[in-house]
Design a protein around this motif. Structure first.
Motif, PDB file in Angstrom:
ATOM      1  N   ARG A 420       0.833  -1.216   0.000  1.00  0.00           N
ATOM      2  CA  ARG A 420       0.000   0.000   0.000  1.00  0.00           C
ATOM      3  C   ARG A 420       0.862   1.258   0.000  1.00  0.00           C
ATOM      4  O   ARG A 420       0.560   2.228  -0.685  1.00  0.00           O
ATOM      5  CB  ARG A 420      -0.930  -0.048   1.211  1.00  0.00           C
ATOM      6  CG  ARG A 420      -2.088  -1.032   1.030  1.00  0.00           C
ATOM      7  CD  ARG A 420      -3.155  -0.817   2.102  1.00  0.00           C
ATOM      8  NE  ARG A 420      -2.670  -1.211   3.414  1.00  0.00           N
ATOM      9  CZ  ARG A 420      -2.794  -2.432   3.933  1.00  0.00           C
ATOM     10  NH1 ARG A 420      -3.387  -3.402   3.213  1.00  0.00           N
ATOM     11  NH2 ARG A 420      -2.337  -2.715   5.135  1.00  0.00           N
ATOM     12  N   GLU A 421       1.949   1.246   0.785  1.00  0.00           N
ATOM     13  CA  GLU A 421       2.848   2.410   0.822  1.00  0.00           C
ATOM     14  C   GLU A 421       3.471   2.649  -0.553  1.00  0.00           C
ATOM     15  O   GLU A 421       3.573   3.777  -1.021  1.00  0.00           O
ATOM     16  CB  GLU A 421       3.922   2.168   1.876  1.00  0.00           C
ATOM     17  CG  GLU A 421       3.403   2.170   3.300  1.00  0.00           C
ATOM     18  CD  GLU A 421       4.494   1.799   4.303  1.00  0.00           C
ATOM     19  OE1 GLU A 421       5.627   1.517   3.834  1.00  0.00           O
ATOM     20  OE2 GLU A 421       4.214   1.787   5.502  1.00  0.00           O
ATOM     21  N   LEU A 427       1.643   6.839  -7.108  1.00  0.00           N
ATOM     22  CA  LEU A 427       0.678   7.861  -7.558  1.00  0.00           C
ATOM     23  C   LEU A 427       1.292   9.239  -7.495  1.00  0.00           C
ATOM     24  O   LEU A 427       1.115  10.062  -8.409  1.00  0.00           O
ATOM     25  CB  LEU A 427      -0.589   7.770  -6.689  1.00  0.00           C
ATOM     26  CG  LEU A 427      -1.432   6.495  -6.872  1.00  0.00           C
ATOM     27  CD1 LEU A 427      -2.578   6.479  -5.854  1.00  0.00           C
ATOM     28  CD2 LEU A 427      -1.996   6.411  -8.275  1.00  0.00           C
ATOM     29  N   LYS A 428       2.014   9.548  -6.397  1.00  0.00           N
ATOM     30  CA  LYS A 428       2.656  10.867  -6.286  1.00  0.00           C
ATOM     31  C   LYS A 428       3.697  11.060  -7.386  1.00  0.00           C
ATOM     32  O   LYS A 428       3.813  12.141  -7.972  1.00  0.00           O
ATOM     33  CB  LYS A 428       3.310  10.993  -4.904  1.00  0.00           C
ATOM     34  CG  LYS A 428       2.312  11.069  -3.767  1.00  0.00           C
ATOM     35  CD  LYS A 428       3.031  11.130  -2.416  1.00  0.00           C
ATOM     36  CE  LYS A 428       2.027  11.174  -1.257  1.00  0.00           C
ATOM     37  NZ  LYS A 428       2.714  11.223   0.055  1.00  0.00           N
ATOM     38  N   LEU A 429       4.460  10.034  -7.663  1.00  0.00           N
ATOM     39  CA  LEU A 429       5.471  10.122  -8.729  1.00  0.00           C
ATOM     40  C   LEU A 429       4.826  10.373 -10.084  1.00  0.00           C
ATOM     41  O   LEU A 429       5.341  11.163 -10.896  1.00  0.00           O
ATOM     42  CB  LEU A 429       6.283   8.829  -8.756  1.00  0.00           C
ATOM     43  CG  LEU A 429       7.425   8.776  -9.777  1.00  0.00           C
ATOM     44  CD1 LEU A 429       8.427   9.891  -9.506  1.00  0.00           C
ATOM     45  CD2 LEU A 429       8.124   7.416  -9.733  1.00  0.00           C
ATOM     46  N   ALA A 432       3.926  14.076 -10.340  1.00  0.00           N
ATOM     47  CA  ALA A 432       5.105  14.914 -10.595  1.00  0.00           C
ATOM     48  C   ALA A 432       5.535  14.817 -12.052  1.00  0.00           C
ATOM     49  O   ALA A 432       5.884  15.818 -12.702  1.00  0.00           O
ATOM     50  CB  ALA A 432       6.246  14.480  -9.664  1.00  0.00           C
ATOM     51  N   LEU A 433       5.529  13.621 -12.600  1.00  0.00           N
ATOM     52  CA  LEU A 433       5.901  13.442 -14.015  1.00  0.00           C
ATOM     53  C   LEU A 433       4.933  14.154 -14.944  1.00  0.00           C
ATOM     54  O   LEU A 433       5.323  14.720 -15.979  1.00  0.00           O
ATOM     55  CB  LEU A 433       5.931  11.945 -14.342  1.00  0.00           C
ATOM     56  CG  LEU A 433       7.087  11.156 -13.719  1.00  0.00           C
ATOM     57  CD1 LEU A 433       6.906   9.668 -13.995  1.00  0.00           C
ATOM     58  CD2 LEU A 433       8.426  11.622 -14.275  1.00  0.00           C
ATOM     59  N   GLU A 434       3.636  14.158 -14.629  1.00  0.00           N
ATOM     60  CA  GLU A 434       2.647  14.839 -15.453  1.00  0.00           C
ATOM     61  C   GLU A 434       2.886  16.342 -15.458  1.00  0.00           C
ATOM     62  O   GLU A 434       2.787  17.012 -16.498  1.00  0.00           O
ATOM     63  CB  GLU A 434       1.248  14.508 -14.919  1.00  0.00           C
ATOM     64  CG  GLU A 434       0.112  15.095 -15.738  1.00  0.00           C
ATOM     65  CD  GLU A 434       0.045  14.506 -17.132  1.00  0.00           C
ATOM     66  OE1 GLU A 434      -0.481  15.180 -18.055  1.00  0.00           O
ATOM     67  OE2 GLU A 434       0.512  13.363 -17.325  1.00  0.00           O
ATOM     68  N   ASP A 435       3.229  16.917 -14.261  1.00  0.00           N
ATOM     69  CA  ASP A 435       3.517  18.370 -14.193  1.00  0.00           C
ATOM     70  C   ASP A 435       4.729  18.706 -15.032  1.00  0.00           C
ATOM     71  O   ASP A 435       4.743  19.710 -15.766  1.00  0.00           O
ATOM     72  CB  ASP A 435       3.744  18.772 -12.727  1.00  0.00           C
ATOM     73  CG  ASP A 435       2.468  18.622 -11.899  1.00  0.00           C
ATOM     74  OD1 ASP A 435       1.371  18.599 -12.527  1.00  0.00           O
ATOM     75  OD2 ASP A 435       2.557  18.503 -10.663  1.00  0.00           O
TER      76      ASP A 435
END
Length: 585
Positions: A420-421, A427-429, A432-435
């Motif tokens: 889960r971690e 998801l956070k990574l 960041a890649l999308e931004d």
């Protein structure tokens, strides 16, 4: 046509094998040329001397085989044969080629002519396969016919005894063995040579010449109505009558067809045993020697007409065909019976083998069953002991497995927490890649906009420079055109001045030409008057007046001052010269 070809092939086969001196199955081409020429002559087929050479063009000078000659024989001879040749002459030619080599040297009770007739009968009765043989059934049929013709009694026991000693390996007799069999008198004991010869001739006439009946009878003439004795010969479609039985002086024919008929007549005018043969265009009155002969002839002619209506062959040919078909059927049945017997024998042997195999298998199965039962009991005891040991071991293993399951459950819970971690971090990574990707797209858009503005500025600057150059060129072009127009104006003024001078010169020349025209006109009128007076004299002398007018002239140009002094062609010539001068100046 097929049956005719088969009959011809039999006689040709005898001739071919006779030419095969060393029994190799081959004959030299020179001999085949002679054979082919003779065949074409007797069969009335056009002979092509080049065809044989062309057929064997690629062969050497050696002999050629029977199979090699057959294509030529079929194509250039047999396929062209029509039923218009003398069959006896054809058979005699083939007989001449083979008789000296094959006919026995032993003394015979028959003449060579009788042997020839037996040879022809053999070809008629033999089987349609090579080498040619006559089977025992046909030998019996021929010997019966000969015995009947000689007036003797058929000895069936004697023939059966002969068949017992018959060579089974040959399945029949050759033509020369048949001639020797008949010629040695084995089946004609007590008969003289003349009787045997007459019997052979009678059978030959029936089987080969298709003579259904023959004999002396009286015939009534069509013109003189007298009665004359004639020798009548009945064949499948014709009745021929001769002066005598030697057949040398033929007096006429009675053509038979399905529309003909035969009728019995009562005795009249002192003639007895009368009958009538009605044909399409003629009617024939005939008198037999007695009532028996009359009935025989009426029956024979009636049967012949009936066969013509049915389209059937002569009785002896039909009987031969039936015998052949019966032999083929019997042979097929015998072969089928042998095949069935072989199949039954093979099936019986197969069943015996299967039963033996089943018996052996049963014995082996019983032995194996006893051994397996013994092994089963021993195995059962061993399994019970092993089962007790395995049960104890299983209890111990089960306890250990429960402890391991508890430990694995704890490790699984920790593993799921870690998963889960990791998913949260993933998801956070991704965010960041999308931004970062969006920022790069914006930067690329700004860079493309700047490049487009620079490109537009560069194109406008180039366009302005182009317009400036075009203005400079237009100014220079205008100056040059102005100078050119000035030069042209000066040249046109000069040309106008020259044209005025030439026009004055032309006016002067026109006046001179007009004066010359007036002088010529006067001279022409004087000449016309002189010509007219001369013509009057000629007309008075010849009695004919012919007026001759001056020839037509080309039309002159008309000006304001009258007719011009020159023609249109001359004016065009002068104008051309004037333009050339102007161009030169």
């Amino acid at each position: 046509m097929g049956s005719l070809k088969d009959e011809l092939l039999k006689a040709i086969w005898h001739a071919f094998t006779a030419l095969d001196q060393d029994h190799s199955g081959k004959v030299s081409k020179s001999q085949l040329k002679v054979l082919s020429h003779n065949l074409c002559t007797v069969l009335k087929v056009p002979h092509d001397p080049v065809a044989l050479e062309e057929h064997f063009r690629d062969d050497d000078e050696g002999p050629v085989s029977n199979q090699g000659y057959m294509p030529y024989l079929n194509r250039f001879i047999l396929e062209k044969v029509q039923d218009n040749f003398d069959k006896i002459e054809f058979n005699r030619m083939c007989w001449t080629l083979c008789v000296k080599k094959n006919l026995t040297k032993n003394p015979l009770l028959i003449t060579e002519e009788d042997a020839f007739k037996i040879w022809v009968i053999f070809n008629f009765l033999s089987e349609d396969k090579y080498p040619l043989i006559i089977v025992s059934e046909e030998i019996e049929y021929l010997l019966k016919k000969l015995t009947e013709a000689m007036g003797g009694g058929w000895q069936q026991e004697q023939f059966d005894h002969y068949k017992i000693n018959f060579d089974d390996s040959k399945n029949g007799l050759s033509a020369w063995e048949l001639i020797e069999l008949i010629g040695n008198g084995q089946f004609s004991k007590g008969m003289d040579r003349q009787t045997v010869s007459m019997a052979i001739n009678e059978v030959f006439n029936e089987l080969i010449l298709d003579v259904l009946k023959q004999g002396y009878m009286m015939k009534k003439g069509h013109r003189r109505k007298n009665w004359t004795e004639r020798w009548f010969v009945l064949k499948p479609n014709i009745i021929s009558y001769y002066v005598s039985e030697d057949l040398k002086d033929k007096k006429g024919d009675i053509l038979l067809d399905e529309n003909c008929c035969v009728e019995s007549l009562p005795d009249k005018d002192g003639k007895k045993c009368l009958f009538l043969v009605k044909c399409f265009d003629k009617t024939f009155e005939i008198s037999a020697s007695d009532k028996k002969k009359k009935q025989e002839w009426i029956q024979a002619i009636h049967s012949t007409i009936h066969l013509l209506k049915l389209g059937s062959p002569p009785p002896h040919k039909e009987a031969r065909q039936r015998r052949k078909e019966l032999r083929k059927k019997q042979l097929a049945e015998q072969e089928e019976l042998e095949r069935q017997m072989k199949e039954l024998q093979a099936a019986n042997e197969s069943k015996q083998q299967e039963l033996e195999a089943v018996r052996k298998k049963l014995e082996e199965a019983a032995s194996r069953a006893a051994e397996e039962e013994k092994k089963r009991l021993q195995t059962q005891v061993e399994l019970q002991a092993r089962f007790s040991t395995e049960l104890e071991r299983e209890k111990l293993i089960r306890q250990q497995m429960e402890e391991q399951v508890a430990q694995k459950s704890s490790e699984l819970e920790q593993y799921l927490q870690r998963v889960r971690e990791l998913e949260d971090m993933y998801l956070k990574l991704q965010e960041a890649l999308e931004d970062e990707r969006q920022a790069r797209q914006d930067e690329e858009t700004v860079r493309k906009l700047q490049a487009r503005l620079l490109e537009e500025e560069s194109s406008k600057r180039a366009e302005l420079e182009k317009w400036h150059l075009e203005q400079q060129q237009a100014i220079q072009t205008t100056e040059a055109e102005k100078q050119e127009l000035e030069n042209q104006r000066v040249l046109k003024e000069q040309a106008l001045q020259e044209a005025m001078e030439q026009l004055e010169q032309l006016e002067l020349e026109r006046k001179q030409a007009l004066e010359q025209y007036e002088e010529v006109k006067k001279k022409l009128e004087m000449a016309t008057n002189k010509t007219k007076s001369w013509k009057d004299k000629v007309a008075h002398h010849e009695g004919l007046i012919r007026l001759i007018e001056p020839g037509s002239k080309n039309p002159h140009l008309i000006t304001n001052w009258g007719p011009a002094a020159f023609t249109e062609a001359e004016l065009e010539e002068r104008e051309k010269n004037w333009k050339e001068k102007k161009t030169t100046e």
